[in-house]
Write a protein that holds these residues in place. Structure first.
Motif, PDB file in Angstrom:
ATOM      1  N   GLN A   3       0.865  -1.479   0.101  1.00 29.45           N
ATOM      2  CA  GLN A   3       0.081   0.198   0.038  1.00 29.45           C
ATOM      3  C   GLN A   3       1.081   1.074  -0.213  1.00 29.45           C
ATOM      4  O   GLN A   3      -0.070   2.429  -0.425  1.00 29.45           O
ATOM      5  N   LYS A   4       1.699   0.998   0.705  1.00 28.61           N
ATOM      6  CA  LYS A   4       2.672   2.310   0.715  1.00 28.61           C
ATOM      7  C   LYS A   4       4.060   1.495   0.934  1.00 28.61           C
ATOM      8  O   LYS A   4       4.592   1.648   2.096  1.00 28.61           O
ATOM      9  N   THR A   5       5.103   2.299  -0.102  1.00 27.24           N
ATOM     10  CA  THR A   5       6.664   1.751   0.039  1.00 27.24           C
ATOM     11  C   THR A   5       7.533   3.162   0.493  1.00 27.24           C
ATOM     12  O   THR A   5       6.341   3.787   1.523  1.00 27.24           O
ATOM     13  N   LEU A   6       8.675   2.619   0.844  1.00 25.79           N
ATOM     14  CA  LEU A   6       9.992   3.370   1.555  1.00 25.79           C
ATOM     15  C   LEU A   6      10.376   4.600   0.574  1.00 25.79           C
ATOM     16  O   LEU A   6      10.167   5.103   1.299  1.00 25.79           O
ATOM     17  N   ALA A   7       9.974   4.628  -0.661  1.00 21.09           N
ATOM     18  CA  ALA A   7      10.217   5.748  -1.346  1.00 21.09           C
ATOM     19  C   ALA A   7       8.705   7.071  -0.947  1.00 21.09           C
ATOM     20  O   ALA A   7       9.215   7.624  -1.278  1.00 21.09           O
ATOM     21  N   ASP A   8       7.431   6.290  -0.848  1.00 24.53           N
ATOM     22  CA  ASP A   8       6.937   6.989  -0.644  1.00 24.53           C
ATOM     23  C   ASP A   8       6.737   7.671   0.768  1.00 24.53           C
ATOM     24  O   ASP A   8       6.319   8.880   0.912  1.00 24.53           O
ATOM     25  N   ILE A  33      15.245   6.145   7.245  1.00 27.02           N
ATOM     26  CA  ILE A  33      14.268   5.662   5.777  1.00 27.02           C
ATOM     27  C   ILE A  33      15.313   5.313   4.816  1.00 27.02           C
ATOM     28  O   ILE A  33      14.823   3.995   3.441  1.00 27.02           O
ATOM     29  N   GLN A  34      16.512   6.471   4.359  1.00 27.25           N
ATOM     30  CA  GLN A  34      17.557   6.253   3.160  1.00 27.25           C
ATOM     31  C   GLN A  34      18.159   4.872   3.236  1.00 27.25           C
ATOM     32  O   GLN A  34      18.470   4.156   2.652  1.00 27.25           O
ATOM     33  N   LEU A  40      16.835  -2.816   1.962  1.00 23.80           N
ATOM     34  CA  LEU A  40      15.872  -3.357   0.813  1.00 23.80           C
ATOM     35  C   LEU A  40      14.865  -3.234  -0.157  1.00 23.80           C
ATOM     36  O   LEU A  40      14.051  -3.686  -1.220  1.00 23.80           O
ATOM     37  N   GLY A  41      15.284  -2.099  -0.139  1.00 26.47           N
ATOM     38  CA  GLY A  41      15.436  -1.523  -1.716  1.00 26.47           C
ATOM     39  C   GLY A  41      13.697  -0.290  -1.884  1.00 26.47           C
ATOM     40  O   GLY A  41      12.976  -0.874  -0.841  1.00 26.47           O
ATOM     41  N   PRO A  42      13.929   0.307  -2.428  1.00 27.16           N
ATOM     42  CA  PRO A  42      12.184   2.061  -2.749  1.00 27.16           C
ATOM     43  C   PRO A  42      10.993   0.914  -2.754  1.00 27.16           C
ATOM     44  O   PRO A  42      10.247   1.900  -2.292  1.00 27.16           O
ATOM     45  N   ARG A  54      10.998  -7.522  10.780  1.00 31.77           N
ATOM     46  CA  ARG A  54      12.591  -7.130  10.023  1.00 31.77           C
ATOM     47  C   ARG A  54      13.331  -6.649  11.562  1.00 31.77           C
ATOM     48  O   ARG A  54      14.662  -6.353  11.666  1.00 31.77           O
ATOM     49  N   PHE A  55      12.390  -6.866  12.836  1.00 34.19           N
ATOM     50  CA  PHE A  55      12.840  -5.426  13.569  1.00 34.19           C
ATOM     51  C   PHE A  55      12.667  -6.556  14.820  1.00 34.19           C
ATOM     52  O   PHE A  55      12.040  -7.388  15.404  1.00 34.19           O
ATOM     53  N   GLY A  56      14.282  -6.903  15.906  1.00 31.38           N
ATOM     54  CA  GLY A  56      14.284  -7.280  17.154  1.00 31.38           C
ATOM     55  C   GLY A  56      14.557  -5.931  17.716  1.00 31.38           C
ATOM     56  O   GLY A  56      15.033  -5.461  17.422  1.00 31.38           O
TER      57      GLY A  56
END
Length: 100
Positions: A3-8, A33-34, A40-42, A54-56
């Motif tokens: 629905q929403k990407t890191l690039a967004d 974010i960058q 991970l890719g945009p 992906r996080f702990g």
């Protein structure tokens, strides 16, 4: 497709925090974010379900606590929104009738 990407998220100038869900910890870390895009890719999703696996919490892991779920906080670019909202606003200096 997410629905929403890191690039967004980067384009919207939003800030993401990852928060530990353990009641004895509650550590919060601002995400770069960058750096996430570089790793991970945009087109990778930026919603909770896209990032949660992906996080702990490194603090809880170091202290031997069980792995608690993490959650995310997204902070919009309020300052940018305010600038855009007021871009065309111009004050008027008309006198208002007095009510005497």
């Amino acid at each position: 497709m997410p629905q929403k990407t890191l690039a967004d998220t980067l384009a919207a100038r939003e800030t993401l925090y990852v928060n530990c869900g353990h009641p004895m910890c509650c550590k919060s870390t601002k995400l770069d974010i960058q750096a996430l895009i570089d790793r991970l890719g945009p087109d990778h999703g930026s919603m909770h379900q896209d990032l949660v696996g992906r996080f702990g919490c490194s603090k809880c892991k170091a202290e031997g606590r069980h792995r608690s779920p993490v959650f995310f906080t997204c902070v919009p670019d309020y300052e940018g929104q305010q600038r855009a909202r007021n871009r065309d606003w111009k004050p008027t200096f008309e006198s208002t009738p007095s009510t005497s």
